[in-house]
Scaffold this active site. Structure first.
Site, mmCIF file in Angstrom:
data_model
loop_
_atom_site.group_PDB
_atom_site.id
_atom_site.type_symbol
_atom_site.label_atom_id
_atom_site.label_comp_id
_atom_site.label_asym_id
_atom_site.label_seq_id
_atom_site.Cartn_x
_atom_site.Cartn_y
_atom_site.Cartn_z
ATOM 1 N N HIS A 177 43.734 9.882 45.077
ATOM 2 C CA HIS A 177 43.723 11.329 45.311
ATOM 3 C C HIS A 177 42.852 11.638 46.527
ATOM 4 O O HIS A 177 41.747 11.095 46.646
ATOM 5 C CB HIS A 177 43.131 12.062 44.096
ATOM 6 C CG HIS A 177 44.187 12.557 43.159
ATOM 7 N ND1 HIS A 177 44.232 12.203 41.819
ATOM 8 C CD2 HIS A 177 45.234 13.389 43.358
ATOM 9 C CE1 HIS A 177 45.273 12.801 41.256
ATOM 10 N NE2 HIS A 177 45.894 13.527 42.163
ATOM 11 N N CYS A 226 51.501 13.523 40.288
ATOM 12 C CA CYS A 226 50.670 12.374 40.673
ATOM 13 C C CYS A 226 50.608 11.365 39.525
ATOM 14 O O CYS A 226 50.928 10.186 39.689
ATOM 15 C CB CYS A 226 49.259 12.835 41.034
ATOM 16 S SG CYS A 226 49.199 13.794 42.553
ATOM 17 N N GLU A 254 42.334 6.248 41.253
ATOM 18 C CA GLU A 254 42.733 6.436 39.853
ATOM 19 C C GLU A 254 42.981 5.067 39.203
ATOM 20 O O GLU A 254 43.729 4.252 39.724
ATOM 21 C CB GLU A 254 44.009 7.285 39.775
ATOM 22 C CG GLU A 254 43.852 8.687 40.353
ATOM 23 C CD GLU A 254 42.976 9.617 39.508
ATOM 24 O OE1 GLU A 254 42.667 9.257 38.342
ATOM 25 O OE2 GLU A 254 42.622 10.698 40.015
#
Length: 216
Positions: A167, A148, A84
């Site tokens: 992730h 998250c 991410e």
């Protein structure tokens, strides 16, 4: 010991349909593998609770003064190990394990909408994918507006962008815990190489706390 790089890696506790959270399983596997002699690796399991995250993260950054904090979370939609690039401040409507969500639906009242990691995740992704690991990595700019994303944004804010979020898919879909551990190891080692190459990325997080709002 003083010269060792300090890296913190976190996974999440079980929630919802994830009775076993592959993120914490993968982080425990990483702890077994280690990140090499030059790295002091500290791992911890994070509750799936907004208020717990707000309490835990400042103490992790302050007590350990890490070069890098990497948060790992599970995504039931993921089929690759997904890096991410950024965290988001607003849109937190989904209830946590305590049936709580922030009244403001945001992370930091005065924070920017989005904070990017100082790390170029495309570069990390490309290098690991070219290394013959046999675990596929990809890059995302949407960490999902749940714990998250909330955790990532908070960490990016506290650490001047010296944070990363990864992730992982649920176990066996398609990767084993060993596969996921190796993928975390490879990705974090590449992240540390990038920080070494670019001196401005490597300034210790204490130097610039009064500039937090400059990081957008």
């Amino acid at each position: 010991m003083a010269n060792k790089k300090k890296v913190i890696v976190t996974g999440f506790e079980p929630f919802g349909e994830h009775a076993v959270n592959s993120s914490w399983v993968a982080v425990q596997e990483l702890e077994r593998l280690g990140l090499g002699e030059a790295v002091d690796l500290h791992v911890c399991e994070v509750p799936v609770e907004y208020q717990a995250v707000q309490g835990l993260l400042p103490s992790l950054w302050k007590e350990h003064q890490p070069q890098l904090v990497v948060h790992v979370g599970v995504s039931g939609l993921a089929t690759t190990v997904t890096l991410e690039q950024c965290g988001h401040n607003k849109g937190y409507k989904r209830l946590d394990n305590c049936s709580f969500c922030p009244a403001s639906q945001c992370c930091m009242d005065s924070g920017p909408d989005c904070i990017h990691s100082v790390l170029d995740m495309e570069t990390v992704c490309k290098r690991v994918n070219e290394s013959g690991l046999r675990v596929a990595l990809s890059v995302s700019k949407d960490a999902g507006r749940y714990l998250c994303d909330y955790t990532y944004y908070t960490s990016l804010y506290l650490g001047q962008g010296h944070s990363a979020f990864i992730h992982v898919p649920p176990l066996g879909k398609p990767y084993s815990s060993q596969d996921l551990g190796r993928a975390l190891q490879a990705a974090i080692q590449e992240m540390l190489k990038l920080l070494e190459l670019d001196p401005k990325h490597n300034e210790h997080c204490n130097h610039k706390h009064h500039h937090q709002h400059d990081y957008v």
